[in-house]
Write a protein that holds these residues in place. Sequence first.
Motif, PDB file in Angstrom:
ATOM      1  N   GLY A 174       0.800  -1.215   0.000  1.00  0.00           N
ATOM      2  CA  GLY A 174       0.000   0.000   0.000  1.00  0.00           C
ATOM      3  C   GLY A 174       0.832   1.264   0.000  1.00  0.00           C
ATOM      4  N   GLN A 292       2.359   5.698   6.855  1.00  0.00           N
ATOM      5  CA  GLN A 292       1.456   5.606   5.709  1.00  0.00           C
ATOM      6  C   GLN A 292       0.079   5.117   6.134  1.00  0.00           C
ATOM      7  OE1 GLN A 292       2.382   6.031   2.319  1.00  0.00           O
ATOM      8  NE2 GLN A 292       0.539   5.254   1.322  1.00  0.00           N
ATOM      9  N   HIS A 293       0.055   4.112   7.028  1.00  0.00           N
ATOM     10  CA  HIS A 293      -1.206   3.468   7.380  1.00  0.00           C
ATOM     11  C   HIS A 293      -1.702   3.841   8.778  1.00  0.00           C
ATOM     12  CE1 HIS A 293      -0.980   1.070   3.756  1.00  0.00           C
ATOM     13  NE2 HIS A 293       0.222   0.633   4.088  1.00  0.00           N
ATOM     14  N   PHE A 297      -2.180  -1.598   9.318  1.00  0.00           N
ATOM     15  CA  PHE A 297      -1.421  -2.267   8.267  1.00  0.00           C
ATOM     16  C   PHE A 297      -2.334  -3.096   7.372  1.00  0.00           C
ATOM     17  CE2 PHE A 297       1.572  -1.938  11.883  1.00  0.00           C
ATOM     18  CZ  PHE A 297       2.590  -1.224  11.269  1.00  0.00           C
ATOM     19  N   THR A 400      -4.504  -5.917  -0.489  1.00  0.00           N
ATOM     20  CA  THR A 400      -4.800  -4.790   0.411  1.00  0.00           C
ATOM     21  C   THR A 400      -6.300  -4.666   0.637  1.00  0.00           C
ATOM     22  OG1 THR A 400      -4.751  -3.305  -1.495  1.00  0.00           O
ATOM     23  CG2 THR A 400      -2.729  -3.479  -0.190  1.00  0.00           C
TER      24      THR A 400
END
Length: 408
Positions: A174, A292-293, A297, A400
């Motif tokens: 991702g 980022q997440h 995750f 994802t």
Amino acid sequence: MHDHRKLGRELGLFDTDPLIGAGLPYWLPDGAAVRHTLEEYIRAAERRAGYQHVYSPVLGKRELYEISGHWAHYSDDMFPPMDLGGEQVVLRPSLCPHHAVIYRSRSHSYRELPLRMAELGGMYRSELSGVLGGLTRVRAIQLNDAHIFCTLDQVAEEAQAALEMIRQAYKALGITPTRYRLSLPGSGGKYVAAPEKWRRSTALLTDVLDRSGLPYEAAEGEAAFYGPKIDVQVTDGAGRESTLSTVQVDFHQPERFDLHYIGADGAKHRPVMVHRSIIGSVERAVAHLIEQHGGAFPAWLAPTQLVILPISDAELPNARALAQRCARLGLRAQIAGPDRGSLGARIREARLVPYQAVIGAKEAADDHVALRLRDGRRLDPQPVSDALTHISALIETHSTDLWVDPTS
């Protein structure tokens, strides 16, 4: 904006201690689960791509790095030598000299090339205290590294294949790259003085980027000391850009270590060395993934993939049986029982877990489970076997997506 240093500690992924030292984080169980899963993903991807894995020591004689050029061009970033039995040894700042020595330990035919050698290995950088931070700048680094020994006419294909591996890894993780950079030498004496080698290696990488159709920018002063590279740049929540992945062409070290292969003509020929890292250092990759997440995750990477929520103590036997089934399937599951609060409180506590399996009296009687997904979706109760099969399939393919309707 997520700060991986703050969030990583709050989520129990990693921490530091002055007694261990600055720039030397340790990994807690949940962080170790993320790291191990990431490392296994990379190893499996490399095996499918024809890489052979090796192990090499984190120490090397100073002479090794004098031959490679690190001592002349990179010693400011290396730890001081240690005297052992009249010899000087150093903590390695890079894996490539070791892999060059492994390559030359056996004779090779042109039929063996390209020879792809990979290692998730430790290396050490003498970073100044002022630049250390969380997992992004550390002194002990676990690097996803590989070196491809190939003929000149194989370089472009190998570099292109490495870029494709990076693309696939970013899709599974991702991650969206900020930009691709062609890193070139700049002025000063930090680069190997070999104009013709620089010209040839730069032309090769430029051609690879042009053929790939990827937009890129050239940046002087960002090359490795021995050759140019393609850097894949990412940006954190604060807007700071860093290099995560790289592909490099090296004519320098094959010459320095006198590497060769036997060609179809029976004569010795010099291989080209392609350096390639899919996710760079594990530390920096995990730091970027946290930011980022925000700790949420992708399901295949999450430290806990499924939290089991029995509504009352009566459903605890079913919860334990479900946890055992998850363990047999390789799923990371935990039980959050009624002793940890109301169902609503437990659901909120597990907000970052991809799947929440609620078991009430009806579900227990029917061997069903009511799934709640991290994105807020609630699924109708379904047989436990169906739910686990679907979750396992999504995780196995490193998707994802949290759920894909089987009927769609």
